[in-house]
Enzyme design. Structure first.
Site, PDB file in Angstrom:
ATOM      1  N   HIS A  78     -10.162   0.926   1.685  1.00 30.78           N
ATOM      2  CA  HIS A  78      -9.719   2.302   1.985  1.00 30.78           C
ATOM      3  C   HIS A  78     -10.916   3.242   2.149  1.00 30.78           C
ATOM      4  CE1 HIS A  78      -5.376   2.456   1.938  1.00 30.78           C
ATOM      5  NE2 HIS A  78      -5.275   1.854   0.771  1.00 30.78           N
ATOM      6  N   HIS A  92      -8.908  -4.093  -1.881  1.00 31.52           N
ATOM      7  CA  HIS A  92      -7.968  -3.253  -1.119  1.00 31.52           C
ATOM      8  C   HIS A  92      -8.429  -1.790  -1.153  1.00 31.52           C
ATOM      9  CE1 HIS A  92      -3.641  -2.221   0.034  1.00 31.52           C
ATOM     10  NE2 HIS A  92      -4.160  -1.048  -0.290  1.00 31.52           N
ATOM     11  N   GLU A  93      -8.806  -1.326  -2.332  1.00 31.95           N
ATOM     12  CA  GLU A  93      -9.214   0.081  -2.477  1.00 31.95           C
ATOM     13  C   GLU A  93     -10.597   0.330  -1.858  1.00 31.95           C
ATOM     14  OE1 GLU A  93      -6.926   2.061  -3.168  1.00 31.95           O
ATOM     15  OE2 GLU A  93      -5.575   0.538  -3.951  1.00 31.95           O
ATOM     16  N   CYS A 111       0.862  -1.173   0.000  1.00 32.62           N
ATOM     17  CA  CYS A 111       0.000   0.000   0.000  1.00 32.62           C
ATOM     18  C   CYS A 111       0.902   1.228   0.000  1.00 32.62           C
ATOM     19  CB  CYS A 111      -0.876  -0.020   1.245  1.00 32.62           C
ATOM     20  SG  CYS A 111      -1.947   1.414   1.380  1.00 32.62           S
TER      21      CYS A 111
HETATM   22 NI    NI Z   1      -3.572   0.990  -0.124  1.00 30.53          NI
END
Ligand code: NI
Length: 189
Positions: free
Chosen positions: A164, A160-161, A117
């Protein structure tokens, strides 16, 4: 985007994991997008592309990354960008706004070498369980609702995004006591 011509590194500042802003939940985006948001989307595409091209990551000392969410720039909006290298220095871009998970596989996968990341500037070992496949609905840069099927690396990148956008970092998903817990229940990619 092709990486062969000379590109200029955009001036963006990526927040580090210590910054509490990363823990904020991002908000729904309304359309039309502002000029600033459109410019920032283009800057992020350029940045991620350059970070994956040797001559640029060497020159500017960049860490290669394929995804970035707006919250990593301190902006709590449901927007992320993924730039996937599909062939040698050939890239496919995804601009994903207001994503919603429609369905996912039962099968779980994890990235064998570990996830990375751009906000986490250290090596972190361990398994981050991810769906092998997903269907996601999202809005494009003009606000049109689209649907996409993603699998393998791209599925991991989307998850993953999307995390976020909910203030979640991949390190949160690694079992602290046993980072390789349940390894045998998932497929390594
Ligand atoms: Ni990330």
């Amino acid at each position: 985007m092709e990486g062969s011509n000379n590109m200029t590194l955009p001036d963006i500042k990526i927040l580090d994991e210590k910054d509490k802003t990363l823990r904020k939940k991002s908000m729904e985006v309304t359309f039309p997008l502002s000029k600033e948001d459109k410019k920032l989307i283009n800057d992020v595409i350029t940045y991620l592309t350059m970070s994956q091209i040797e001559k640029y990551y060497e020159k500017y000392n960049l860490r290669p990354g394929m995804g970035l969410a707006f919250i990593q720039l301190g902006i709590p909006k449901n927007i992320f960008v993924i730039v996937e290298e599909v062939d040698k220095e050939k890239f496919e871009n995804y601009v994903v706004i207001n994503p919603k998970l429609i369905s996912h596989s039962e099968e779980l996968i994890y990235v064998g070498e570990g996830e990375g990341c751009l906000s986490i500037n250290r090596e972190v070992e361990g398994i981050v369980p991810r769906y092998a496949r997903m269907r996601v609905s999202y809005q494009d840069i003009d606000g049109s609702r689209k649907e996409i099927r993603v699998r393998e690396d791209l599925s991991v990148a989307f998850q993953h995004e999307m995390d976020h956008l909910n203030g979640i970092l991949f390190i949160d998903k690694i079992d602290k006591k046993n980072p390789f817990k349940d390894k045998e229940k998932m497929r390594e990619i």
